[in-house]
Design a protein around this motif. Structure first.
Motif, PDB file in Angstrom:
ATOM      1  N   ALA A  43       0.853  -1.182   0.000  1.00  0.00           N
ATOM      2  CA  ALA A  43       0.000   0.000   0.000  1.00  0.00           C
ATOM      3  C   ALA A  43       0.891   1.235   0.000  1.00  0.00           C
ATOM      4  O   ALA A  43       2.003   1.225   0.513  1.00  0.00           O
ATOM      5  N   SER A  44       0.425   2.307  -0.580  1.00  0.00           N
ATOM      6  CA  SER A  44       1.205   3.539  -0.646  1.00  0.00           C
ATOM      7  C   SER A  44       1.545   4.036   0.752  1.00  0.00           C
ATOM      8  O   SER A  44       0.694   4.078   1.639  1.00  0.00           O
ATOM      9  N   GLY A  45       2.811   4.414   0.951  1.00  0.00           N
ATOM     10  CA  GLY A  45       3.234   4.943   2.244  1.00  0.00           C
ATOM     11  C   GLY A  45       3.502   3.875   3.284  1.00  0.00           C
ATOM     12  O   GLY A  45       3.785   4.187   4.421  1.00  0.00           O
ATOM     13  N   GLN A  46       3.407   2.600   2.929  1.00  0.00           N
ATOM     14  CA  GLN A  46       3.593   1.531   3.897  1.00  0.00           C
ATOM     15  C   GLN A  46       4.891   0.769   3.704  1.00  0.00           C
ATOM     16  O   GLN A  46       5.121  -0.231   4.339  1.00  0.00           O
ATOM     17  N   GLY A  47       5.747   1.205   2.794  1.00  0.00           N
ATOM     18  CA  GLY A  47       6.985   0.490   2.510  1.00  0.00           C
ATOM     19  C   GLY A  47       8.053   0.735   3.560  1.00  0.00           C
ATOM     20  O   GLY A  47       7.848   1.435   4.546  1.00  0.00           O
ATOM     21  N   HIS A  54      14.608   4.963   5.192  1.00  0.00           N
ATOM     22  CA  HIS A  54      13.990   4.788   6.505  1.00  0.00           C
ATOM     23  C   HIS A  54      14.770   3.810   7.386  1.00  0.00           C
ATOM     24  O   HIS A  54      14.256   3.310   8.375  1.00  0.00           O
ATOM     25  N   ARG A  55      16.024   3.545   7.016  1.00  0.00           N
ATOM     26  CA  ARG A  55      16.867   2.616   7.766  1.00  0.00           C
ATOM     27  C   ARG A  55      18.124   3.331   8.260  1.00  0.00           C
ATOM     28  O   ARG A  55      18.622   4.230   7.588  1.00  0.00           O
ATOM     29  N   LEU A  56      18.618   2.904   9.401  1.00  0.00           N
ATOM     30  CA  LEU A  56      19.940   3.339   9.848  1.00  0.00           C
ATOM     31  C   LEU A  56      20.927   2.389   9.181  1.00  0.00           C
ATOM     32  O   LEU A  56      20.843   1.176   9.362  1.00  0.00           O
ATOM     33  N   ASN A  57      21.843   2.936   8.388  1.00  0.00           N
ATOM     34  CA  ASN A  57      22.719   2.096   7.583  1.00  0.00           C
ATOM     35  C   ASN A  57      24.165   2.053   8.052  1.00  0.00           C
ATOM     36  O   ASN A  57      24.829   1.040   7.900  1.00  0.00           O
ATOM     37  N   THR A  91      12.061  14.470   8.125  1.00  0.00           N
ATOM     38  CA  THR A  91      10.595  14.447   8.201  1.00  0.00           C
ATOM     39  C   THR A  91      10.056  13.036   8.358  1.00  0.00           C
ATOM     40  O   THR A  91       8.856  12.857   8.472  1.00  0.00           O
ATOM     41  N   HIS A  92      10.934  12.031   8.385  1.00  0.00           N
ATOM     42  CA  HIS A  92      10.500  10.645   8.496  1.00  0.00           C
ATOM     43  C   HIS A  92      11.357   9.913   9.528  1.00  0.00           C
ATOM     44  O   HIS A  92      12.491  10.297   9.801  1.00  0.00           O
ATOM     45  N   PRO A  93      10.808   8.843  10.094  1.00  0.00           N
ATOM     46  CA  PRO A  93      11.573   8.061  11.064  1.00  0.00           C
ATOM     47  C   PRO A  93      12.522   7.100  10.356  1.00  0.00           C
ATOM     48  O   PRO A  93      12.346   6.777   9.177  1.00  0.00           O
ATOM     49  N   ARG A  94      13.545   6.653  11.097  1.00  0.00           N
ATOM     50  CA  ARG A  94      14.458   5.634  10.580  1.00  0.00           C
ATOM     51  C   ARG A  94      14.622   4.563  11.653  1.00  0.00           C
ATOM     52  O   ARG A  94      14.545   4.848  12.849  1.00  0.00           O
ATOM     53  N   LEU A  95      14.854   3.334  11.210  1.00  0.00           N
ATOM     54  CA  LEU A  95      14.939   2.191  12.115  1.00  0.00           C
ATOM     55  C   LEU A  95      16.273   1.486  11.963  1.00  0.00           C
ATOM     56  O   LEU A  95      16.742   1.258  10.843  1.00  0.00           O
ATOM     57  N   LEU A 150       4.113  -0.286   9.746  1.00  0.00           N
ATOM     58  CA  LEU A 150       2.703   0.056   9.933  1.00  0.00           C
ATOM     59  C   LEU A 150       2.504   1.337  10.741  1.00  0.00           C
ATOM     60  O   LEU A 150       1.492   2.005  10.613  1.00  0.00           O
ATOM     61  N   ARG A 151       3.483   1.689  11.576  1.00  0.00           N
ATOM     62  CA  ARG A 151       3.361   2.867  12.442  1.00  0.00           C
ATOM     63  C   ARG A 151       4.183   4.058  11.994  1.00  0.00           C
ATOM     64  O   ARG A 151       4.142   5.114  12.609  1.00  0.00           O
ATOM     65  N   GLN A 152       4.969   3.948  10.935  1.00  0.00           N
ATOM     66  CA  GLN A 152       5.935   4.982  10.586  1.00  0.00           C
ATOM     67  C   GLN A 152       5.305   6.355  10.378  1.00  0.00           C
ATOM     68  O   GLN A 152       5.933   7.372  10.663  1.00  0.00           O
TER      69      GLN A 152
END
Length: 131
Positions: free
Chosen positions: A3-7, A12-15, A45-49, A77-79
């Motif tokens: 789904a859009s925006g759910q990737g 969105h990763r700490l590399n 503007t976005h979280p990273r994991l 799902l929560r980003q």
């Protein structure tokens, strides 16, 4: 198909080790008997994991991979509610005994707690006119 925006794109990763180290240096922490989650604002503007699932805590690769999949799914799902924060998730050996739903609820509590703790610094860092 996603789904859009759910990737979970690379942005969105700490590399790198430096990105992980930045979170480890001055984190806000949320922990329970199964998981420890560290967070820090990232100015984006976005979280990273980032995932730091240790062999010492979780011996089998299949178990580590299962925990990582659950964490990534919860994050994905929560980003949209996590804002500009960097997260590092670490598992404890007790995570192996927990069922999937227990781990999901645990992660939900950690995300909520850390977003609430980071809100003051998050809003001031995103507003350049704030003092």
């Amino acid at each position: 198909m996603e789904a859009s925006g759910q990737g979970f794109p690379k942005t969105h990763r700490l590399n790198t080790a430096a990105e992980f180290q930045r979170v480890f240096d001055q984190p806000l922490k949320s922990a329970d008997s199964r998981l420890t989650v560290l967070a820090r604002t990232n100015g984006k503007t976005h979280p990273r994991l980032g995932l730091a699932i240790s062999k010492r805590q979780v011996r089998k690769a299949t178990d580590r991979n299962l925990i990582k999949r659950l964490v990534r799914e919860s994050f994905r799902l929560r980003q949209h509610t996590l804002g500009g924060l960097d997260f590092v998730v670490m598992a404890r050996s007790a995570a192996l005994q927990a069922d999937h739903e227990t781990l999901r609820r645990s992660l939900q509590k950690h995300w909520d707690r850390l977003v609430t703790q980071c809100k003051p610094s998050w809003s001031s860092s995103s507003n350049p006119t704030a003092t």
